[in-house]
Scaffold this active site. Structure first.
Site: not given
Ligand code: TGC
Ligand code: FAD
Length: 393
Positions: A137, A140-141, A146, A372-373
């Site tokens: 999936f 992230t870039e 975040s 995952e955030g």
């Molecule tokens: P924002 O303007 O708030 O929202 C944009 C659009 O998205 C909708 N939305 C959601 N929809 C469904 N579920 C949610 N949880 C949603 N959160 C927001 C929102 O309603 C809006 O929709 P529309 O139709 O109005 O356009 O977006 P933002 O750019 O301000 O960002 C919000 C924020 C910071 C909460 C979000 O970007 C975020 O959750 N950031 C964290 C990124 C993250 O979690 N990355 C994970 C990457 S995947 C990963 O880590 C896999 S690890 C897997 C493993 O090995 O187990």
């Molecule tokens: P950054 O976003 O650069 O954040 C750095 C620090 O700044 C953090 O402490 C954060 O909380 C803080 N910060 C950022 N914004 C704010 C704010 N607005 N206010 C206050 N503090 C803030 N991603 C995928 O897409 N697919 C995957 O399968 C996946 N697998 C992963 C597996 C591993 C082992 C790891 C480590 C990461 C994986 N990720 C994946 C990426 C992961 O989701 C990101 O690392 C994560 O979302 C944080 O992004 P970043 O590392 O760029 O940190």
């Protein structure tokens, strides 16, 4: 084999009374599989950065890939609490095993099932469910973690195909994936999902080396250099950041359950050790300071279990909000990492050894608290839900 008897796995508030017989059977079968397949080899795999042999096919065989995906597409058609229990049992083994299953289920199969065409569902879901295909999936870039909404990866419409350029970083299973669900901006700057297949020209997946965490899992990049993606590989059912963020809701929910498993493994190990290890003439479990730790661990595990059961009910009723899921992910991962760190101390010097799971779980959970955030991002999501004010921008 676990170091402690499996009967000592806690159910302090009799949460089993809230489960169906089917849910208990599913949990037991995954627990048995973890005992026989994961526990004997996981320390060696993590220490030496090795894959668990045939992991995805094994997970497919026990029904851990896409448990809630409809049976017609190869899933098990189970409810959300069953999914959570499976994640809990897998992560009692290791977060890498839960990661493998949750990426495949929530981040690859979920979007194809939810937003894919009938042809895409038929082509990919049964193979993903069986573990014949490994999915990844890409959200992230390098410059955007975040804040995925600022992603740079983009594609253009070239008439008979799309042309994809950009890069994703930190991607679980990237180096071994057969397909990747990739989120990229179209020429109007709107986010859409594309299914990219290994073998497409210009698509590479370099591995990220030297991790101290999740060492039994592969992490890497997805790099796209003028990749021609067939038009039928676009996910037709969603446009906008809502697409990838919906997948995260499902994966974060699974993590909320999963980390309880890691905490249980640490807690049960610490209880067992505290009864066996004698200092000053008696078992260390008889000292008040050790009892304080154990009592607090059990309290926190019990609270986390209650959060998950109710969240699971809300997921089953389709009423769980993203903010409610954020609260559980944040609370439960912190609970688990605290228990991993503190329980290690109960084992003294032995706590740093591979024979015991605490250091491995603690190191894994450093990733889980970030992916995952992050912990702080989930707090801000809760803050926004309380106040109605957005602290991100
Ligand atoms: P924002 O303007 O708030 O929202 C944009 C659009 O998205 C909708 N939305 C959601 N929809 C469904 N579920 C949610 N949880 C949603 N959160 C927001 C929102 O309603 C809006 O929709 P529309 O139709 O109005 O356009 O977006 P933002 O750019 O301000 O960002 C919000 C924020 C910071 C909460 C979000 O970007 C975020 O959750 N950031 C964290 C990124 C993250 O979690 N990355 C994970 C990457 S995947 C990963 O880590 C896999 S690890 C897997 C493993 O090995 O187990
Ligand atoms: P950054 O976003 O650069 O954040 C750095 C620090 O700044 C953090 O402490 C954060 O909380 C803080 N910060 C950022 N914004 C704010 C704010 N607005 N206010 C206050 N503090 C803030 N991603 C995928 O897409 N697919 C995957 O399968 C996946 N697998 C992963 C597996 C591993 C082992 C790891 C480590 C990461 C994986 N990720 C994946 C990426 C992961 O989701 C990101 O690392 C994560 O979302 C944080 O992004 P970043 O590392 O760029 O940190």
């Amino acid at each position: 084999m676990s170091y402690y008897p499996l009967q000592s796995i806690p159910d302090y508030y009799m949460m089993d009374s809230l489960l169906t017989e089917e849910q208990k059977l599913i949990r037991q079968s995954v627990r048995d599989w973890v005992e026989s397949y994961v526990m004997p080899v996981i320390d060696d795999a993590a220490q030496h950065h090795k894959d668990l042999p045939n992991l995805m096919k094994e997970l497919g065989a026990i029904g851990a890939l896409g448990p809630y995906i409809p049976e017609e597409y190869g899933g098990a058609g189970l409810d959300q609490i069953s999914y959570g229990l499976i994640m809990q049992e897998l992560e009692r083994g290791d977060s890498a095993v839960r990661s493998a299953a949750s990426v495949q289920s929530s981040l690859v199969m979920f979007p194809i099932n939810e937003f894919g065409s009938e042809e895409q569902k038929k082509k990919y879901l049964p193979k993903l469910a069986a573990g014949e295909f490994i999915g990844s999936f890409g959200l992230t870039e390098p410059n955007h973690g975040s804040d995925p909404g600022a992603m740079e990866t983009h594609f253009s419409d070239e008439g008979d195909h799309y042309l994809l350029n950009g890069a994703k970083m930190w991607i679980t299973n990237a180096p071994v994936c057969d397909i990747a669900v990739v989120w990229a901006k179209n020429s109007e700057g709107k986010v859409q999902g594309l299914i990219v297949e290994r073998g497409m020209e210009g698509f590479t997946t370099p591995e990220t080396h030297n991790k101290w965490s999740l060492r039994a899992s592969r992490t890497g990049e997805l790099v796209f250099s003028n990749v021609k993606v067939p038009k039928e590989n676009l996910l037709p059912g969603v446009t906008g950041l809502r697409g990838p963020l919906s997948c995260l809701n499902s994966a974060r929910y699974g993590i909320s359950w999963g980390v309880i498993g890691a905490a249980i493994d640490c807690y049960c190990t610490a209880v067992q050790y505290s009864k066996e290890r004698k200092q000053f003439g008696k078992p260390i479990g008889g000292f008040q300071l050790q009892q304080k730790k154990l009592a607090e661990f059990l309290t926190e595990i019990t609270k986390a279990q209650l959060l998950c059961i109710q969240l699971g009910n809300m997921k089953n009723n389709h009423t769980a909000t993203p903010a409610q899921i954020s609260m559980a992910k944040r609370n439960n991962v912190k609970m688990a990492i605290d228990i991993a760190r503190e329980s290690r101390q109960i084992l003294g010097g032995m706590g740093i050894m591979g024979e015991f799971p605490m250091m491995r779980h603690a190191a894994n959970l450093e990733s889980v608290i970030t992916y995952e955030g992050t912990h702080d991002i989930h707090l801000l999501i809760t803050g926004m839900d309380i106040t109605g004010m957005n602290a991100f921008s």
